[in-house]
Structures are given as C-alpha cells and as structure tokens.
Write a protein that holds these residues in place. Structure first.
Motif, PDB file in Angstrom:
ATOM      1  N   TRP A 147       0.853  -1.168   0.000  1.00 18.61           N
ATOM      2  CA  TRP A 147       0.000   0.000   0.000  1.00 18.61           C
ATOM      3  C   TRP A 147       0.890   1.219   0.000  1.00 18.61           C
ATOM      4  N   ASN A 148       0.738   2.052  -1.001  1.00 22.98           N
ATOM      5  CA  ASN A 148       1.511   3.286  -1.099  1.00 22.98           C
ATOM      6  C   ASN A 148       0.595   4.452  -1.441  1.00 22.98           C
ATOM      7  N   GLY A 149       0.197   5.185  -0.445  1.00 23.50           N
ATOM      8  CA  GLY A 149      -0.458   6.459  -0.669  1.00 23.50           C
ATOM      9  C   GLY A 149      -1.818   6.454  -1.321  1.00 23.50           C
ATOM     10  N   HIS A 150      -2.737   5.612  -0.869  1.00 22.63           N
ATOM     11  CA  HIS A 150      -4.094   5.630  -1.403  1.00 22.63           C
ATOM     12  C   HIS A 150      -5.047   6.110  -0.313  1.00 22.63           C
ATOM     13  N   LEU A 151      -5.570   7.310  -0.483  1.00 22.45           N
ATOM     14  CA  LEU A 151      -6.480   7.881   0.509  1.00 22.45           C
ATOM     15  C   LEU A 151      -7.711   7.006   0.689  1.00 22.45           C
ATOM     16  N   LYS A 152      -8.282   6.516  -0.406  1.00 27.05           N
ATOM     17  CA  LYS A 152      -9.505   5.712  -0.295  1.00 27.05           C
ATOM     18  C   LYS A 152      -9.259   4.441   0.505  1.00 27.05           C
ATOM     19  N   ASP A 153      -8.059   3.870   0.401  1.00 25.79           N
ATOM     20  CA  ASP A 153      -7.742   2.677   1.182  1.00 25.79           C
ATOM     21  C   ASP A 153      -7.625   2.991   2.660  1.00 25.79           C
ATOM     22  N   LEU A 154      -7.001   4.123   2.986  1.00 17.83           N
ATOM     23  CA  LEU A 154      -6.905   4.513   4.391  1.00 17.83           C
ATOM     24  C   LEU A 154      -8.289   4.751   4.984  1.00 17.83           C
ATOM     25  N   TYR A 200     -11.065   3.432   4.017  1.00 12.72           N
ATOM     26  CA  TYR A 200     -11.709   2.117   4.138  1.00 12.72           C
ATOM     27  C   TYR A 200     -11.213   1.396   5.393  1.00 12.72           C
ATOM     28  N   ILE A 201      -9.909   1.410   5.616  1.00 17.65           N
ATOM     29  CA  ILE A 201      -9.339   0.754   6.794  1.00 17.65           C
ATOM     30  C   ILE A 201      -9.897   1.384   8.072  1.00 17.65           C
ATOM     31  N   LEU A 202      -9.955   2.708   8.118  1.00 19.72           N
ATOM     32  CA  LEU A 202     -10.509   3.368   9.293  1.00 19.72           C
ATOM     33  C   LEU A 202     -11.973   3.014   9.505  1.00 19.72           C
ATOM     34  N   ALA A 203     -12.734   2.909   8.417  1.00 21.62           N
ATOM     35  CA  ALA A 203     -14.150   2.536   8.529  1.00 21.62           C
ATOM     36  C   ALA A 203     -14.302   1.095   9.028  1.00 21.62           C
ATOM     37  N   PHE A 228       4.083   7.802   1.818  1.00 19.09           N
ATOM     38  CA  PHE A 228       2.695   8.266   1.764  1.00 19.09           C
ATOM     39  C   PHE A 228       2.408   9.053   0.501  1.00 19.09           C
ATOM     40  N   VAL A 229       3.390   9.763   0.020  1.00 20.23           N
ATOM     41  CA  VAL A 229       3.198  10.594  -1.156  1.00 20.23           C
ATOM     42  C   VAL A 229       3.844   9.922  -2.354  1.00 20.23           C
ATOM     43  N   GLY A 230       3.294  10.207  -3.511  1.00 18.12           N
ATOM     44  CA  GLY A 230       3.865   9.596  -4.706  1.00 18.12           C
ATOM     45  C   GLY A 230       3.012   9.814  -5.917  1.00 18.12           C
ATOM     46  N   LYS A 231       2.897   8.789  -6.712  1.00 18.53           N
ATOM     47  CA  LYS A 231       2.214   8.881  -8.000  1.00 18.53           C
ATOM     48  C   LYS A 231       0.697   8.874  -7.848  1.00 18.53           C
ATOM     49  N   GLU A 232       0.200   8.395  -6.736  1.00 23.20           N
ATOM     50  CA  GLU A 232      -1.232   8.255  -6.562  1.00 23.20           C
ATOM     51  C   GLU A 232      -1.893   9.617  -6.344  1.00 23.20           C
ATOM     52  N   SER A 244      -2.416  12.612  -2.701  1.00 27.92           N
ATOM     53  CA  SER A 244      -1.312  12.383  -1.768  1.00 27.92           C
ATOM     54  C   SER A 244      -1.308  13.400  -0.634  1.00 27.92           C
ATOM     55  N   LEU A 245      -1.579  14.651  -0.943  1.00 32.75           N
ATOM     56  CA  LEU A 245      -1.580  15.665   0.101  1.00 32.75           C
ATOM     57  C   LEU A 245      -2.715  15.426   1.095  1.00 32.75           C
ATOM     58  N   GLU A 246      -3.867  15.047   0.599  1.00 33.72           N
ATOM     59  CA  GLU A 246      -4.994  14.749   1.481  1.00 33.72           C
ATOM     60  C   GLU A 246      -4.684  13.546   2.367  1.00 33.72           C
ATOM     61  N   LEU A 247      -4.011  12.558   1.802  1.00 35.82           N
ATOM     62  CA  LEU A 247      -3.606  11.390   2.581  1.00 35.82           C
ATOM     63  C   LEU A 247      -2.655  11.804   3.696  1.00 35.82           C
ATOM     64  N   LEU A 248      -1.657  12.584   3.356  1.00 37.53           N
ATOM     65  CA  LEU A 248      -0.684  13.036   4.341  1.00 37.53           C
ATOM     66  C   LEU A 248      -1.359  13.875   5.428  1.00 37.53           C
ATOM     67  N   ALA A 249      -2.272  14.742   5.042  1.00 40.92           N
ATOM     68  CA  ALA A 249      -2.995  15.568   6.016  1.00 40.92           C
ATOM     69  C   ALA A 249      -3.841  14.693   6.941  1.00 40.92           C
ATOM     70  N   THR A 250      -4.454  13.653   6.411  1.00 47.40           N
ATOM     71  CA  THR A 250      -5.266  12.742   7.221  1.00 47.40           C
ATOM     72  C   THR A 250      -4.399  12.000   8.235  1.00 47.40           C
ATOM     73  N   ILE A 251      -3.243  11.525   7.785  1.00 46.96           N
ATOM     74  CA  ILE A 251      -2.330  10.824   8.699  1.00 46.96           C
ATOM     75  C   ILE A 251      -1.849  11.776   9.796  1.00 46.96           C
ATOM     76  N   PHE A 252      -1.493  13.008   9.428  1.00 46.75           N
ATOM     77  CA  PHE A 252      -1.058  13.981  10.432  1.00 46.75           C
ATOM     78  C   PHE A 252      -2.195  14.330  11.391  1.00 46.75           C
ATOM     79  N   MET A 253      -3.420  14.431  10.873  1.00 46.31           N
ATOM     80  CA  MET A 253      -4.574  14.711  11.729  1.00 46.31           C
ATOM     81  C   MET A 253      -4.761  13.582  12.746  1.00 46.31           C
ATOM     82  N   LEU A 254      -4.618  12.332  12.281  1.00 41.14           N
ATOM     83  CA  LEU A 254      -4.736  11.206  13.207  1.00 41.14           C
ATOM     84  C   LEU A 254      -3.657  11.281  14.288  1.00 41.14           C
TER      85      LEU A 254
END
Length: 85
Positions: free
Chosen positions: A1-8, A10-13, A30-34, A37-47
C-alpha cells in the motif's frame, strides 16, 4: 500500500479510529504517484494530532525532496493548492 487515501478511509471505517486497543503504524511512502497524496498526508497527520499515543509515523524514501519531485507530489501540490490561491 503506497499512498491511497480511499484505502486509508476504508481501513478506518472497517477497523476504527486509533485507540488503546487499535494502534496504527504508518511506515512511510505516503506521497507519490497516486492522486490525493496531500490529502492522505494531512489525514495521517490529523490522526497523529488527535491520537498521538496510538499513531506512529515513519518517513519513507519518497518523503525526500528529490523523490517528491520525481514522483509528482511537488507538481500535485503546486497545481492543486498554490495555483488556486
């Protein structure tokens, strides 16, 4: 798993938010081609901010300046956030 917001999301749900019975380790890249990426990183930092004792973050190789540029994160950030100001 590399940087997929929808997967994160889903896992949280499915598994729930961090707690004393539910620790999370984010092991870099966390960041990359997907997209989002910024929203994913912000979500992880928020957690991490809301659940500091249950969330752990390791930096991967993609979080270097060179890799952010190479994998398109820098371009995504500029295009979606700096040019729209």
């Amino acid at each position: 798993w590399n940087g997929h917001l929808k997967d994160l999301l889903y896992i949280l749900a499915q598994k729930g938010f961090p707690s004393e019975k539910n620790y999370y380790l984010f092991n870099g890249n966390f960041v990359g081609k997907e997209p989002k990426s910024l929203e994913l990183l912000a979500t992880i930092f928020m957690l991490k901010v809301f659940y500091p004792e249950y969330v752990f973050i390791n930096r991967g190789y993609r979080e270097t300046l060179e890799e952010c540029h190479y994998h398109g994160f820098e371009e995504e950030f500029i295009k979606n956030y700096l040019l729209n100001i």
